[in-house]
Write a protein that holds these residues in place. Structure first.
Motif, PDB file in Angstrom:
ATOM      1  N   ALA A 105       0.843  -1.196   0.000  1.00 28.09           N
ATOM      2  CA  ALA A 105       0.000   0.000   0.000  1.00 28.09           C
ATOM      3  C   ALA A 105       0.881   1.250   0.000  1.00 28.09           C
ATOM      4  CB  ALA A 105      -0.922   0.013   1.212  1.00 28.09           C
ATOM      5  N   ASP A 106       0.361   2.323  -0.577  1.00 25.76           N
ATOM      6  CA  ASP A 106       1.094   3.582  -0.671  1.00 25.76           C
ATOM      7  C   ASP A 106       0.284   4.712  -0.053  1.00 25.76           C
ATOM      8  OD1 ASP A 106       3.297   2.510  -2.218  1.00 25.76           O
ATOM      9  OD2 ASP A 106       1.913   2.446  -3.918  1.00 25.76           O
ATOM     10  N   VAL A 107       0.953   5.586   0.667  1.00 25.73           N
ATOM     11  CA  VAL A 107       0.316   6.796   1.187  1.00 25.73           C
ATOM     12  C   VAL A 107       0.450   7.878   0.126  1.00 25.73           C
ATOM     13  CG1 VAL A 107       0.392   8.587   2.947  1.00 25.73           C
ATOM     14  CG2 VAL A 107       0.757   6.195   3.591  1.00 25.73           C
ATOM     15  N   ILE A 108      -0.684   8.352  -0.400  1.00 21.58           N
ATOM     16  CA  ILE A 108      -0.629   9.361  -1.458  1.00 21.58           C
ATOM     17  C   ILE A 108      -0.964  10.752  -0.945  1.00 21.58           C
ATOM     18  CG2 ILE A 108      -1.100   7.692  -3.270  1.00 21.58           C
ATOM     19  CD1 ILE A 108      -3.961   8.536  -3.286  1.00 21.58           C
ATOM     20  N   ASP A 109      -1.469  10.846   0.291  1.00 21.35           N
ATOM     21  CA  ASP A 109      -1.675  12.153   0.904  1.00 21.35           C
ATOM     22  C   ASP A 109      -1.720  11.977   2.414  1.00 21.35           C
ATOM     23  OD1 ASP A 109      -1.951  14.864   0.999  1.00 21.35           O
ATOM     24  OD2 ASP A 109      -4.111  14.888   0.586  1.00 21.35           O
ATOM     25  N   PHE A 110      -1.312  13.029   3.119  1.00 21.59           N
ATOM     26  CA  PHE A 110      -1.189  12.940   4.569  1.00 21.59           C
ATOM     27  C   PHE A 110      -1.356  14.321   5.165  1.00 21.59           C
ATOM     28  CE2 PHE A 110       1.877  13.728   8.036  1.00 21.59           C
ATOM     29  CZ  PHE A 110       1.312  12.937   9.033  1.00 21.59           C
ATOM     30  N   ILE A 111      -2.162  14.414   6.216  1.00 17.76           N
ATOM     31  CA  ILE A 111      -2.357  15.674   6.942  1.00 17.76           C
ATOM     32  C   ILE A 111      -2.203  15.401   8.428  1.00 17.76           C
ATOM     33  CG2 ILE A 111      -3.962  17.506   7.552  1.00 17.76           C
ATOM     34  CD1 ILE A 111      -5.236  17.243   4.856  1.00 17.76           C
ATOM     35  N   SER A 112      -1.412  16.230   9.098  1.00 13.25           N
ATOM     36  CA  SER A 112      -1.262  16.130  10.546  1.00 13.25           C
ATOM     37  C   SER A 112      -1.694  17.451  11.149  1.00 13.25           C
ATOM     38  CB  SER A 112       0.193  15.825  10.917  1.00 13.25           C
ATOM     39  OG  SER A 112       0.349  15.739  12.313  1.00 13.25           O
ATOM     40  N   TYR A 113      -2.780  17.409  11.910  1.00 13.41           N
ATOM     41  CA  TYR A 113      -3.310  18.634  12.496  1.00 13.41           C
ATOM     42  C   TYR A 113      -2.543  19.012  13.759  1.00 13.41           C
ATOM     43  CZ  TYR A 113      -7.273  17.922   9.404  1.00 13.41           C
ATOM     44  OH  TYR A 113      -8.081  17.744   8.310  1.00 13.41           O
ATOM     45  N   PRO A 114      -2.373  20.299  14.015  1.00 16.70           N
ATOM     46  CA  PRO A 114      -1.712  20.737  15.257  1.00 16.70           C
ATOM     47  C   PRO A 114      -2.662  20.683  16.438  1.00 16.70           C
ATOM     48  CG  PRO A 114      -2.391  22.644  13.984  1.00 16.70           C
ATOM     49  CD  PRO A 114      -2.754  21.428  13.151  1.00 16.70           C
ATOM     50  N   ALA A 115      -2.088  20.863  17.627  1.00  8.02           N
ATOM     51  CA  ALA A 115      -2.921  20.960  18.827  1.00  8.02           C
ATOM     52  C   ALA A 115      -3.703  22.274  18.789  1.00  8.02           C
ATOM     53  CB  ALA A 115      -2.054  20.900  20.072  1.00  8.02           C
ATOM     54  N   ARG A 116      -4.863  22.288  19.440  1.00 11.78           N
ATOM     55  CA  ARG A 116      -5.676  23.514  19.450  1.00 11.78           C
ATOM     56  C   ARG A 116      -5.018  24.646  20.227  1.00 11.78           C
ATOM     57  NH1 ARG A 116     -10.876  23.275  17.747  1.00 11.78           N
ATOM     58  NH2 ARG A 116     -11.810  21.242  17.401  1.00 11.78           N
ATOM     59  N   PHE A 117      -4.387  24.319  21.326  1.00 12.27           N
ATOM     60  CA  PHE A 117      -3.897  25.365  22.208  1.00 12.27           C
ATOM     61  C   PHE A 117      -2.577  24.957  22.839  1.00 12.27           C
ATOM     62  CE2 PHE A 117      -4.467  29.176  24.596  1.00 12.27           C
ATOM     63  CZ  PHE A 117      -3.854  28.953  25.810  1.00 12.27           C
ATOM     64  N   VAL A 118      -1.576  25.797  22.686  1.00 10.02           N
ATOM     65  CA  VAL A 118      -0.265  25.555  23.282  1.00 10.02           C
ATOM     66  C   VAL A 118       0.004  26.684  24.263  1.00 10.02           C
ATOM     67  CG1 VAL A 118       2.183  25.235  22.890  1.00 10.02           C
ATOM     68  CG2 VAL A 118       0.530  24.420  21.189  1.00 10.02           C
ATOM     69  N   MET A 119       0.148  26.360  25.535  1.00 12.56           N
ATOM     70  CA  MET A 119       0.318  27.376  26.569  1.00 12.56           C
ATOM     71  C   MET A 119       1.559  28.233  26.304  1.00 12.56           C
ATOM     72  SD  MET A 119      -1.051  28.591  29.288  1.00 12.56           S
ATOM     73  CE  MET A 119      -2.158  27.255  29.785  1.00 12.56           C
ATOM     74  N   GLY A 120       1.350  29.526  26.254  1.00 11.10           N
ATOM     75  CA  GLY A 120       2.458  30.447  26.078  1.00 11.10           C
ATOM     76  C   GLY A 120       2.828  30.707  24.638  1.00 11.10           C
ATOM     77  N   LEU A 121       2.298  29.905  23.706  1.00 14.95           N
ATOM     78  CA  LEU A 121       2.667  30.073  22.311  1.00 14.95           C
ATOM     79  C   LEU A 121       1.471  30.379  21.414  1.00 14.95           C
ATOM     80  CD1 LEU A 121       5.172  27.100  21.879  1.00 14.95           C
ATOM     81  CD2 LEU A 121       5.713  29.507  22.228  1.00 14.95           C
TER      82      LEU A 121
END
Length: 221
Positions: A105-121
């Motif tokens: 099998a091959d991965v033809i697309d990939f999305i990694s979502y960030p965290a909603r809230f990062v304290m201080g950033l």
């Protein structure tokens, strides 16, 4: 370690004494190094060696070379990825790619979502709308073979034709590979769809003969 003769007194004649001494001597003719090497062990030993290294993705109909390579990667002695143990990559993007390669099998697309809230950033106003925290999406391509339907004139239209379904074994193996590749505490959801509706964003030309509302192969998430 010593030879059998040096481990036993002259009066020892019982078979079990010789067997115990043989297991403690250098004269036992068992090629341990060869048997434990995934690339050199006899083919009939491969299932045993896979169990020894706790290989948890395994299919008996795999080619012998594939069986040897996955054992080598689990043992950390792969010549393709030297110094890396495949189980240590579970829960990572590279781990998913590595496991999927064993089920064609091959991965033809990939999305990694960030965290909603990062304290201080970050701040709520800068949180991307609709981006779930710590979630990854994969669009995976796997080939399926559809047998030719047995259509015989006079025998098919009224229910006598043999309609053969598509073999979904490759899909099931992809799901199993991704389940093994994920971290133990990770949520795992799978959907199967290889086509999606055409939208205006696709900029499909009218000359292509594909109207808005039609379907095209999925190439991105």
């Amino acid at each position: 370690m010593s030879a059998i003769g040096k481990l036993l007194p002259p009066s020892s004649t019982q078979a079990w004494e010789y067997a115990i001494a043989a297991g403690m001597s250098d004269e036992l003719p068992v090629p341990y190094a060869q048997l434990m090497d995934p690339y050199e062990t006899p083919a009939q030993w491969l299932p045993w060696l896979a169990g020894h290294y706790a290989v948890d993705l395994w299919y008996e109909d795999w080619p012998e070379a594939r069986k040897r390579e996955i054992i080598a990667q689990y043992a950390g002695v792969s010549v393709v990825y030297p110094g890396e143990a495949l189980p240590e990559l579970k829960g990572s993007h590279i781990g998913v790619l590595r496991y999927l390669s064993f089920v064609d099998a091959d991965v033809i697309d990939f999305i990694s979502y960030p965290a909603r809230f990062v304290m201080g950033l970050s701040a709520p106003s800068f949180t991307p709308v609709g981006h779930p925290p710590f979630k990854a999406r994969y669009l995976v391509k796997v080939m399926l073979d559809k047998p030719v339907n047995a259509f015989v004139l006079g025998l098919s239209a009224l229910g006598h034709g043999a309609v053969r379904n598509v073999d979904l074994t490759p899909v099931r193996r992809v799901k199993e590979a991704m389940r093994i590749a994920k971290a133990p505490s990770t949520e795992y959801l799978v959907t199967a769809a290889w086509r999606r509706q055409i939208t205006f964003a696709d900029e499909i030309l009218i000359a292509d003969g594909r109207p808005i509302g039609g379907f095209i192969d999925r190439t991105h998430i």
